[in-house]
Design an enzyme around this catalytic site. Structure first.
Site, PDB file in Angstrom:
ATOM      1  N   HIS A 188      43.071  41.440  32.208  1.00 46.74           N
ATOM      2  CA  HIS A 188      44.388  40.804  32.107  1.00 46.74           C
ATOM      3  C   HIS A 188      44.895  40.708  30.682  1.00 46.74           C
ATOM      4  CE1 HIS A 188      43.698  39.999  36.334  1.00 46.74           C
ATOM      5  NE2 HIS A 188      45.005  40.173  36.381  1.00 46.74           N
ATOM      6  N   GLU A 430      43.766  45.088  48.180  1.00 44.52           N
ATOM      7  CA  GLU A 430      42.973  45.272  46.959  1.00 44.52           C
ATOM      8  C   GLU A 430      41.497  44.953  47.168  1.00 44.52           C
ATOM      9  OE1 GLU A 430      44.553  42.795  43.825  1.00 44.52           O
ATOM     10  OE2 GLU A 430      44.980  41.141  45.171  1.00 44.52           O
ATOM     11  N   ASP A 454      41.975  45.890  41.337  1.00 47.62           N
ATOM     12  CA  ASP A 454      40.866  45.273  42.054  1.00 47.62           C
ATOM     13  C   ASP A 454      40.256  46.218  43.083  1.00 47.62           C
ATOM     14  OD1 ASP A 454      40.458  42.707  40.946  1.00 47.62           O
ATOM     15  OD2 ASP A 454      42.390  42.082  41.755  1.00 47.62           O
ATOM     16  N   CYS A 501      50.914  48.530  43.007  1.00 45.51           N
ATOM     17  CA  CYS A 501      51.291  47.756  41.827  1.00 45.51           C
ATOM     18  C   CYS A 501      50.136  47.596  40.846  1.00 45.51           C
ATOM     19  CB  CYS A 501      51.846  46.391  42.233  1.00 45.51           C
ATOM     20  SG  CYS A 501      50.653  45.377  43.091  1.00 45.51           S
TER      21      CYS A 501
HETATM   22  C1  PEP Z   1      45.580  44.708  41.126  1.00 44.50           C
HETATM   23  O1  PEP Z   1      44.478  44.215  41.368  1.00 44.50           O
HETATM   24  O2  PEP Z   1      45.774  45.949  41.115  1.00 44.50           O
HETATM   25  C2  PEP Z   1      46.726  43.855  40.803  1.00 44.50           C
HETATM   26  C3  PEP Z   1      47.933  44.362  40.675  1.00 44.50           C
HETATM   27  O3  PEP Z   1      46.497  42.526  40.602  1.00 44.50           O
HETATM   28  P1  PEP Z   1      45.828  41.916  39.266  1.00 44.50           P
HETATM   29  O4  PEP Z   1      45.748  43.032  38.252  1.00 44.50           O
HETATM   30  O5  PEP Z   1      46.667  40.812  38.792  1.00 44.50           O
HETATM   31  O6  PEP Z   1      44.483  41.493  39.758  1.00 44.50           O
HETATM   32 MG    MG Z   2      44.400  42.097  41.817  1.00 43.23          MG
END
Ligand code: PEP
Ligand code: MG
Length: 578
Positions: A188, A430, A454, A501
Site C-alpha cells: 500500500h 480477490e 490480493d 482494479c
Molecule cells: C487488490 O487486492 O487488487 C485491490 C485492488 O485491493 P487492495 O490493493 O487495496 O488490497
Molecule cells: Mg485487495
C-alpha cells in the site's frame, strides 16, 4: 557511486539530497524504581509531558488543515487530563515501576476499556490515546521520531519502510522521490506513492545502511534503479532518460478526451483508483471514465479515525466532483494486512494477511460498518455511487454483508434519509475461493471487480509486500491467468460486467492481454490511464484475442513474460516495456 536495483513502484525520476528515516523498534524497559527515586521518576514523566506539549504547540502553529489542528488540540488536552496524569503517578508511587512502563500500563488499560464501550465515538479515541502515550514514552526514552509532514527542504526520502499513515502525511512538493528497503509493487505504500505522484523504488534491500543524510541520490521509478552519489556520466544518462519520459508523457496528454476503443471498435472503460479526495484533479486531468476503486479505509488511517459526518463529506465531495465524469465505486473499509489503523498496532495478529481484514473486520465491527454504509448511502443521493465489498471469500459472507446493507437501507427509509434506491453493489474477487465459486456469487451481485493484488498474493501464496519473495509474485503465472479468465467467463455467463482494479489493470505490459481476455473495465492509478488508452487505441480486439490464445497454451510465466514483452516491444518500443 553505487547503483542499487529494486522494484519500480511509482513512475518518474527524482534527484536530490537524501533524508534518512529509519524506524526504531522501541522496547520499553520494565524496571522498578527505588523508593528514594520515586519523586525523580515522576518529575521525569512530567518533564516529558511538558516537552511533548511544546512539540505539539509548534506543530499546531504550522498546521493549516482544520482536521489536523483539531487532532493536535485534542492531543494537547489529553496530555493534561488529570485522570491520565494521576494514574501514571500513582502507578510509579504505589508499584514502584518506571515511568515508561507506567504510561504503557495506563494507555493499555484505557484502550482496553474503550474497546468495550458501546459508544463508537468513545472507541475512536483509542487511536489518540495510543498516539499521545507513545509520544510521551518516546520523549522519556530520548527517541523522538522525525515528523515527515514538516520536512521543509526538497529531499529524496530514504527509509526502511513507511506506514500508509506516514505516507499520507508526505508533501509531494517537498519529497522528490522515495527509496525503501522493503515493500513490493502492490504494497500500500507503493500504491500511495503513485497516488501522490512521487517517483518511488521499493524492495532495495538495505539502502538505509548504504546512504547518509544529505547524500546526492537519483531514484528512477520507471526502471527501479537508484544511484547513490552518482558520477557526472551517470547523472547525465539519467537526465536523458528523464527527458525522454517527460516528452512521452506530454504526447500522451493528447489522448485525454478520446475514448479507449480498439481500432476495430471494441470499447473498454478506463477508471481511476483513488485513496484520498486530493487525487481527484489528477483523475479528471487524465481523462478517467469514473472511479473504479475508492479505497475508503485511508480515511480511517489518521489518528481519530473518521466519523460518519467526515466520511459523508468526503464521499459526497468525490461523487459531486465526478457527477459529469462517471460513477464512483466506494469500496467498504479494507483495514488489516499492511493497513493498520493507528491505535490498533498493539493488537497485532500472528498472520495479518490471512487475518482480520476487510469484510471479516466489518462483520465483527458492525458498528463501524453500519456507520460507513449509512455515510455512503447518504452521499449516493448527490450523484452516481456504487458500493463494493472487499475480500469476500464465499456466498455466506456476501449474504451476511448484504443483510447489513439492507438493514441500513431500511433504517434510512424509516428516518427519511434520501439515498439512491438503485445503487449498484459489486463484489471484489480477490480470494481464490471466491474465484472458484464465481458462479455462486454472480446471482447475488451487480458486478465483479478482480483485485489482482490480493488474488495473486493468495493464489501463489506470496506476501505482496515482501521483497525477499517478490520474484514469485507473477501476474503472468498460468494459475493466475486461468483464474482471471474463469472469473471473466463466469461473470459474463451471468451478464455481469467484469472489472479489474488491482495494479495489473494499469500495467502497460498486461494491457493487450486484459483486453483480449474480455474485461469490460480497467481501474488504475490516474497516472497509468493515458498509457493504457494509448495501447488500447493502437490494437485490434482480434489480435488481442490471438495473443490470449497463444499465452493460455504456454506452460510457464517466464515464457509468457518473454512472449508478451517481445510483442509489446515490437509494437511500442522501450517506454512501455522498461
Ligand atoms: C487488490 O487486492 O487488487 C485491490 C485492488 O485491493 P487492495 O490493493 O487495496 O488490497
Ligand atoms: Mg485487495
Amino acid at each position: 557511486m553505487r547503483i542499487l536495483k529494486g522494484i519500480a513502484a511509482s513512475a518518474g525520476i527524482g534527484i536530490g539530497k537524501t533524508f534518512l528515516y529509519v524506524h526504531e523498534k522501541i522496547v520499553i524497559p520494565h524496571n522498578t524504581v527505588e523508593q528514594e527515586n520515586i519523586a525523580f521518576e515522576i518529575e521525569r514523566f512530567n518533564q516529558a509531558r511538558n516537552k511533548v506539549h511544546v512539540d505539539l504547540s509548534l506543530l499546531l502553529d504550522d498546521a493549516t488543515a482544520e482536521d489536523h489542528q483539531k487532532i493536535l488540540e485534542t492531543h494537547m488536552i489529553m496530555l493534561q487530563d488529570p485522570e491520565f496524569v494521576t494514574s501514571v503517578e500513582n502507578l510509579v508511587e504505589n508499584e514502584g515501576i518506571g515511568s515508561e512502563w507506567a504510561v504503557e500500563k495506563v494507555i493499555t488499560s484505557l484502550i482496553e476499556m474503550l474497546e468495550t464501550s458501546a459508544d463508537p465515538l468513545l472507541r475512536e479515541r483509542k487511536a489518540d490515546i495510543y498516539d499521545i502515550g507513545w509520544r510521551v514514552i518516546r520523549s522519556m526514552m530520548g527517541k523522538s521520531r522525525a515528523n515527515l509532514s514538516i520536512i521543509n527542504d526538497e529531499v529524496v526520502l530514504v527509509a526502511d519502510t513507511l506506514l500508509p499513515s506516514e505516507a499520507l502525511t508526505l508533501d509531494p512538493a517537498k519529497i522528490k522521490a522515495i527509496a525503501l528497503d522493503r515493500g513490493g509493487r502492490t504494497s500500500h505504500v507503493a500504491i500511495l506513492a503513485r497516488a501522490l505522484q512521487i517517483p518511488t523504488v521499493v524492495g532495495l534491500g538495505r539502502i538505509t545502511d548504504k546512504v547518509h543524510m544529505d547524500d546526492e541520490i537519483i531514484v528512477d521509478g520507471n526502471i527501479g534503479e537508484v544511484s547513490i552519489r552518482p558520477n557526472t556520466a551517470s547523472a547525465m544518462k539519467m537526465r536523458q532518460r528523464f527527458e525522454k519520459w517527460v516528452a512521452h508523457e506530454k504526447e500522451l496528454q493528447e489522448l485525454k478526451n478520446l475514448s479507449a476503443r480498439t481500432k476495430d471498435g471494441h470499447g473498454v472503460i478506463l477508471k481511476a483508483n483513488i485513496e484520498t479526495v486530493e487525487e481527484l484533479d489528477a483523475v479528471i486531468s487524465h481523462g478517467a471514465d469514473g472511479i473504479g476503486l475508492f479505497r475508503s479505509e485511508f480515511l480511517f488511517l489518521k489518528p481519530g479515525g473518521a466519523t460518519e459526518e467526515e466520511q459523508f463529506v468526503a464521499y459526497k465531495s468525490v461523487i459531486e466532483k465526478m457527477k459529469n465524469v462517471g460513477p464512483v465505486t466506494i469500496r467498504t473499509i479494507d483495514v488489516g494486512g499492511d493497513k493498520v489503523i493507528p491505535g490498533m498496532e498493539g493488537l497485532s495478529e500472528e498472520n495479518p494477511i490471512l487475518g482480520w481484514r476487510a469484510v471479516r473486520f466489518c462483520l465483527s465491527r458492525k458498528d463501524i460498518f453500519r456507520i460507513q454504509l449509512r455515510a455512503i448511502l447518504r452521499a449516493s443521493a448527490f450523484g452516481k455511487a456504487k458500493i463494493m465489498f472487499p475480500m469476500v471469500s464465499g456466498p455466506e459472507e456476501l449474504d451476511n454483508v448484504m443483510v447489513i446493507l439492507e438493514q441500513v437501507k431500511d433504517e434510512c427509509r424509516r428516518n427519511g434519509i434520501e439515498f439512491d434506491e438503485d445503487i449498484e453493489v459489486g463484489t471484489m474477487i480477490e480470494v481464490p475461493s471466491a474465484a472458484l465459486v464465481a458462479d455462486l456469487l454472480a446471482p447475488k451481485t451487480d458486478f465483479f471487480s478482480i483485485g489482482t493484488n490480493d488474488l495473486i498474493q493468495y493464489t501463489i501464496a506470496v506476501d505482496r509486500g515482501n521483497d525477499k519473495i517478490a520474484y514469485l509474485y507473477q501476474p503472468f503465472h498460468p494459475g493466475v491467468l486461468r483464474l482471471v479468465k474463469m472469473i471473466i467467463e463466469k461473470g459474463h455467463e451471468f451478464n455481469l460486467p467484469v472489472a479489474m482494479c488491482g495494479e495489473m489493470a494499469g500495467d502497460p505490459l498486461s494491457a493487450v492481454l486484459l483486453v483480449g481476455l474480455g474485461l469490460d473495465e480497467l481501474s488504475m492509478s490516474p497516472q497509468s490511464l493515458l498509457e493504457m488508452k494509448n495501447i488500447i487505441r493502437s490494437i485490434t480486439l482480434s489480435e488481442a484475442q490471438e495473443l490470449v490464445d497463444n499465452v493460455m497454451k504456454m506452460n510457464s510465466h517466464i515464457n509468457i513474460n518473454t512472449f508478451i514483452r517481445e510483442w509489446m516491444h515490437d509494437r511500442f518500443g522501450s517506454i512501455v516495456t522498461a
